[in-house]
Write a protein that holds these residues in place. Structure first.
Motif, PDB file in Angstrom:
ATOM      1  N   GLY A   1     -24.876 -28.521 -40.105  1.00 17.51           N
ATOM      2  CA  GLY A   1     -25.471 -29.704 -39.730  1.00 17.51           C
ATOM      3  C   GLY A   1     -25.065 -31.180 -39.305  1.00 17.51           C
ATOM      4  O   GLY A   1     -24.664 -31.559 -39.124  1.00 17.51           O
ATOM      5  N   SER A   2     -25.852 -32.100 -37.864  1.00 14.21           N
ATOM      6  CA  SER A   2     -25.292 -32.692 -36.965  1.00 14.21           C
ATOM      7  C   SER A   2     -25.125 -33.572 -37.679  1.00 14.21           C
ATOM      8  O   SER A   2     -25.628 -34.120 -38.887  1.00 14.21           O
ATOM      9  CB  SER A   2     -26.729 -32.468 -36.427  1.00 14.21           C
ATOM     10  OG  SER A   2     -27.070 -30.864 -35.784  1.00 14.21           O
ATOM     11  N   GLY A   3     -24.309 -34.669 -36.885  1.00 16.15           N
ATOM     12  CA  GLY A   3     -23.787 -35.483 -37.298  1.00 16.15           C
ATOM     13  C   GLY A   3     -25.132 -36.266 -37.738  1.00 16.15           C
ATOM     14  O   GLY A   3     -25.979 -37.238 -37.555  1.00 16.15           O
ATOM     15  N   VAL A   4     -25.150 -37.310 -39.270  1.00 13.81           N
ATOM     16  CA  VAL A   4     -26.016 -38.878 -39.473  1.00 13.81           C
ATOM     17  C   VAL A   4     -26.446 -39.741 -38.965  1.00 13.81           C
ATOM     18  O   VAL A   4     -27.502 -40.415 -38.226  1.00 13.81           O
ATOM     19  CB  VAL A   4     -25.780 -38.739 -40.865  1.00 13.81           C
ATOM     20  CG1 VAL A   4     -27.102 -39.762 -41.569  1.00 13.81           C
ATOM     21  CG2 VAL A   4     -25.992 -37.634 -41.637  1.00 13.81           C
ATOM     22  N   LEU A   5     -25.483 -40.286 -38.153  1.00  8.97           N
ATOM     23  CA  LEU A   5     -24.994 -41.301 -37.362  1.00  8.97           C
ATOM     24  C   LEU A   5     -26.331 -41.102 -35.428  1.00  8.97           C
ATOM     25  O   LEU A   5     -27.044 -42.101 -36.158  1.00  8.97           O
ATOM     26  CB  LEU A   5     -24.272 -42.300 -36.843  1.00  8.97           C
ATOM     27  CG  LEU A   5     -24.279 -43.177 -36.216  1.00  8.97           C
ATOM     28  CD1 LEU A   5     -24.549 -44.265 -36.630  1.00  8.97           C
ATOM     29  CD2 LEU A   5     -22.039 -43.502 -36.408  1.00  8.97           C
TER      30      LEU A   5
ATOM     31  N   GLY B   1     -26.206 -45.931 -49.099  1.00 10.60           N
ATOM     32  CA  GLY B   1     -26.831 -45.647 -50.654  1.00 10.60           C
ATOM     33  C   GLY B   1     -26.001 -43.352 -50.804  1.00 10.60           C
ATOM     34  O   GLY B   1     -25.446 -43.220 -49.909  1.00 10.60           O
ATOM     35  N   PRO B   2     -26.832 -43.533 -51.521  1.00  9.11           N
ATOM     36  CA  PRO B   2     -26.650 -42.157 -52.197  1.00  9.11           C
ATOM     37  C   PRO B   2     -26.896 -41.790 -50.990  1.00  9.11           C
ATOM     38  O   PRO B   2     -28.047 -40.985 -50.969  1.00  9.11           O
ATOM     39  CB  PRO B   2     -26.936 -42.061 -53.494  1.00  9.11           C
ATOM     40  CG  PRO B   2     -28.388 -42.426 -52.958  1.00  9.11           C
ATOM     41  CD  PRO B   2     -28.402 -43.850 -52.667  1.00  9.11           C
ATOM     42  N   ASP B   3     -26.294 -40.215 -50.267  1.00  8.17           N
ATOM     43  CA  ASP B   3     -26.330 -40.007 -49.438  1.00  8.17           C
ATOM     44  C   ASP B   3     -25.289 -38.620 -49.117  1.00  8.17           C
ATOM     45  O   ASP B   3     -23.826 -38.515 -48.640  1.00  8.17           O
ATOM     46  CB  ASP B   3     -26.772 -39.893 -47.737  1.00  8.17           C
ATOM     47  CG  ASP B   3     -26.806 -39.092 -47.267  1.00  8.17           C
ATOM     48  OD1 ASP B   3     -26.909 -37.917 -47.245  1.00  8.17           O
ATOM     49  OD2 ASP B   3     -27.930 -39.337 -45.957  1.00  8.17           O
ATOM     50  N   LEU B   4     -24.957 -37.504 -49.430  1.00 10.15           N
ATOM     51  CA  LEU B   4     -24.243 -36.468 -49.298  1.00 10.15           C
ATOM     52  C   LEU B   4     -23.306 -36.373 -47.841  1.00 10.15           C
ATOM     53  O   LEU B   4     -22.371 -36.530 -47.350  1.00 10.15           O
ATOM     54  CB  LEU B   4     -24.525 -34.884 -50.195  1.00 10.15           C
ATOM     55  CG  LEU B   4     -22.722 -33.794 -49.787  1.00 10.15           C
ATOM     56  CD1 LEU B   4     -22.137 -34.170 -50.653  1.00 10.15           C
ATOM     57  CD2 LEU B   4     -23.677 -32.729 -50.648  1.00 10.15           C
ATOM     58  N   GLY B   5     -24.833 -36.675 -46.320  1.00 12.40           N
ATOM     59  CA  GLY B   5     -24.631 -36.652 -45.518  1.00 12.40           C
ATOM     60  C   GLY B   5     -24.680 -34.986 -44.682  1.00 12.40           C
ATOM     61  O   GLY B   5     -24.801 -35.255 -42.883  1.00 12.40           O
ATOM     62  N   TYR B   6     -25.207 -34.471 -45.435  1.00 14.69           N
ATOM     63  CA  TYR B   6     -25.048 -32.983 -45.063  1.00 14.69           C
ATOM     64  C   TYR B   6     -26.438 -32.164 -44.881  1.00 14.69           C
ATOM     65  O   TYR B   6     -27.046 -32.614 -46.522  1.00 14.69           O
ATOM     66  CB  TYR B   6     -24.138 -31.449 -45.898  1.00 14.69           C
ATOM     67  CG  TYR B   6     -23.155 -31.660 -45.632  1.00 14.69           C
ATOM     68  CD1 TYR B   6     -22.198 -31.613 -44.237  1.00 14.69           C
ATOM     69  CD2 TYR B   6     -22.150 -31.929 -47.322  1.00 14.69           C
ATOM     70  CE1 TYR B   6     -20.650 -31.632 -44.767  1.00 14.69           C
ATOM     71  CE2 TYR B   6     -20.752 -31.786 -46.866  1.00 14.69           C
ATOM     72  CZ  TYR B   6     -20.237 -32.616 -45.905  1.00 14.69           C
ATOM     73  OH  TYR B   6     -18.298 -32.213 -45.553  1.00 14.69           O
ATOM     74  N   HIS B   7     -27.305 -31.990 -43.762  1.00 17.92           N
ATOM     75  CA  HIS B   7     -28.223 -31.975 -43.884  1.00 17.92           C
ATOM     76  C   HIS B   7     -28.741 -30.748 -43.094  1.00 17.92           C
ATOM     77  O   HIS B   7     -28.936 -30.823 -41.783  1.00 17.92           O
ATOM     78  CB  HIS B   7     -29.632 -32.600 -43.128  1.00 17.92           C
ATOM     79  CG  HIS B   7     -29.218 -34.742 -44.283  1.00 17.92           C
ATOM     80  ND1 HIS B   7     -30.148 -34.612 -45.517  1.00 17.92           N
ATOM     81  CD2 HIS B   7     -28.430 -35.751 -43.588  1.00 17.92           C
ATOM     82  CE1 HIS B   7     -30.071 -36.009 -45.433  1.00 17.92           C
ATOM     83  NE2 HIS B   7     -28.825 -36.244 -45.279  1.00 17.92           N
TER      84      HIS B   7
END
Length: 508
Positions: A372-376, A143-149
């Motif tokens: 930001g920390s890793g999304v996975l 899905g749409p997610d830049l991955g930076y949080h």
């Protein structure tokens, strides 16, 4: 100039280990004398850590620590890939980019070969739930997610906010910042709250990771015994920050009473001092606390997460609320948590709970550091938080059994060592009667076991007769480690008739 060989340097060092005190200080002192006397002129290349350790029949950690001390003094230059070189006898300015290394980090950065690790504490392997959580997280990617949080993935922030609410601390996602382990949370708070030279109140002894962060921030440390009256009195000085491990204290394993916590939280609020409560180990208690020894709330059912799922199953007993339950809306009360000690050290997921204004400030700092920390990792953490009560109960039960095993082994093999059984956490705080623990740690290293001397955890300069001994390993490894410690103790020549006085009793 050609590097000096280990054999030639060993000959020049002579009887470097003769005398009292930690071996790394004795080695550093002899090397310092050779440099200052001109026997090791500027530009001389020194042997590698491993080669010199072999040439001296010493532990590699001893050489690393000695070299590092001389580097801090400006007498040595160490460059990765190009070795260690003599800089000269005149002390130079300390490098702002190379931090002092506490022994606990030396054992992580460069673990000695064939040495049992009793210097570090943490889960020794990932439980099956971690593998399952990552499989589920992988399936959910897309899905749409830049991955930076920078502030954290919205799902994990919501899950942790719901868990705090469940435990009696009403919390919104805007009050949660996700960090790369609790260590980063402490580092961000130090960067936001501490200016060079400002004061920080902390316990003596305390968690060495926090101690090093505050030292790197150039803070003026105000160490106090874990006593609520002394701690509250120190808060009246209006320091820049106060740091407190209230439950399952690292290294003592003890917890403060509800009355003590109320006095400390009240004093922080009255003085308007940010009080950072380290809750990383707080849930690893070995038994339900008595009513007067814990802040408790009745369980009223799990709150729902966005999408309808609930956080965990109802615990079988009243859940101990975090210290933040005493003042959930107070600007001064800040909580640091982590999954690294509750689940597995390789799961680098921590968090800070604070008011939204501070969380926004910390998020801006974190954005600059790592975006930001890793999304996975965060999505796997969402799965783990949902079942955290069961995971914590299992881990606390395992630690309780290993704690009891370690206590029994110490009583049998080392009956003159003194300790109070821990009420939770991962470590025992042991007193070596009439002995310098740093010198003993070197003797233990020669017996193949690495232990952490108490002086490296005590900003007051005390605890020199103490060891922090973790009970995270399997029973067989604990037994083997205690046997090696006992063998080192029997041959240890550093004992004295008196020794330093015992530390004041910790209020519990």
């Amino acid at each position: 100039m050609s590097p000096i060989s280990p054999a030639v340097l060993a000959a020049r060092l002579g009887r470097w280990s003769a005398g009292r005190g930690p071996l790394y200080l004795l080695l550093a002192g002899r090397l310092r004398a050779l440099i200052d006397d001109g026997e090791l002129p500027p530009g001389t290349g020194l042997p590698t850590d491993r080669a010199l350790a072999a040439g001296l029949s010493a532990g590699r950690t001893t050489v690393v620590a000695a070299y590092d001390l001389l580097r801090q003094e400006g007498r040595l230059v160490r460059r990765q890939g190009s070795g260690t070189w003599v800089a000269g006898s005149a002390p130079g300015p300390l490098s702002a980019t190379e931090p002092t290394v506490n022994p606990v980090f030396l054992h992580l950065l460069d673990p000695p070969d064939h040495v049992a690790q009793f210097a570090c504490a943490g889960p020794t392997g990932a439980p099956p739930a971690v593998l399952a959580a990552y499989r589920s997280a992988l399936a959910g990617l897309g899905g749409p997610d830049l991955g930076y949080h920078p502030a954290g993935h919205p799902r994990l922030r919501a899950a942790l906010a719901a868990r705090y609410t469940l435990l009696g601390v009403p919390t919104t996602a805007e009050q949660i910042l996700i960090t790369t382990g609790g260590q980063q949370g402490l580092a961000l708070l130090a960067r936001a709250l501490i200016a060079p030279g400002t004061e920080v109140v902390l316990q003596a002894p305390t968690y060495p990771g926090a101690l090093e962060i505050f030292r790197e921030s150039a803070a003026a440390l105000l160490p106090v015994a874990t006593d609520d009256f002394r701690y509250a009195e120190a808060l009246s000085r209006k320091p820049a920050m106060a740091y407190l491990i209230a439950r399952c204290h690292n290294p003592t394993g003890q917890s403060l009473s509800a009355g003590s916590l109320e006095r400390i939280v009240g004093a922080a609020a009255a003085a308007r001092v940010p009080l950072v409560v380290d809750d990383v180990l707080a849930e690893l208690t070995f038994a339900p606390r008595a009513a007067e020894s814990a802040v408790s709330v009745p369980f009223s059912g799990p709150p729902a997460l966005p999408g309808g799922s609930a956080v965990g199953a109802a615990p079988s007993r009243r859940a101990s609320a975090p210290v933040a339950a005493l003042a959930p809306e107070a600007d001064e009360l800040i909580t640091v948590g982590s999954l690294s000690k509750l689940v597995w050290g390789g799961l680098r997921i921590g968090w800070v709970r604070a008011q939204p204004t501070l969380i926004g400030r910390l998020a801006r700092l974190k954005a600059v550091l790592d975006l930001g920390s890793g999304v996975l990792d965060q999505l796997a953490a969402v799965e783990l938080v949902a079942g955290l009560d069961a995971l914590v109960a299992e881990r606390a039960g395992l630690l309780r059994a290993r704690h009891n095993h370690l206590c029994a082994e110490l009583r049998r093999e080392l009956p003159d060592w003194e300790f109070e059984p821990a009420g939770g956490g991962q470590t025992l705080w042991v007193r070596l009667p009439g002995a310098d623990a740093a010198s003993y740690a070197q003797a233990a290293l020669r017996q193949g076991v690495a232990v952490l001397p108490g002086g490296s955890l005590d900003p007051s300069g005390g605890s020199l007769d103490r060891l922090r001994i973790p009970f995270v390993a399997e029973p067989a490894a604990l037994s083997a480690g205690v046997r090696a410690m006992a063998e080192a103790w029997r041959g240890f020549a550093g004992r004295t008739t008196g020794g330093p006085p015992p530390l004041p009793a910790i209020a519990v």
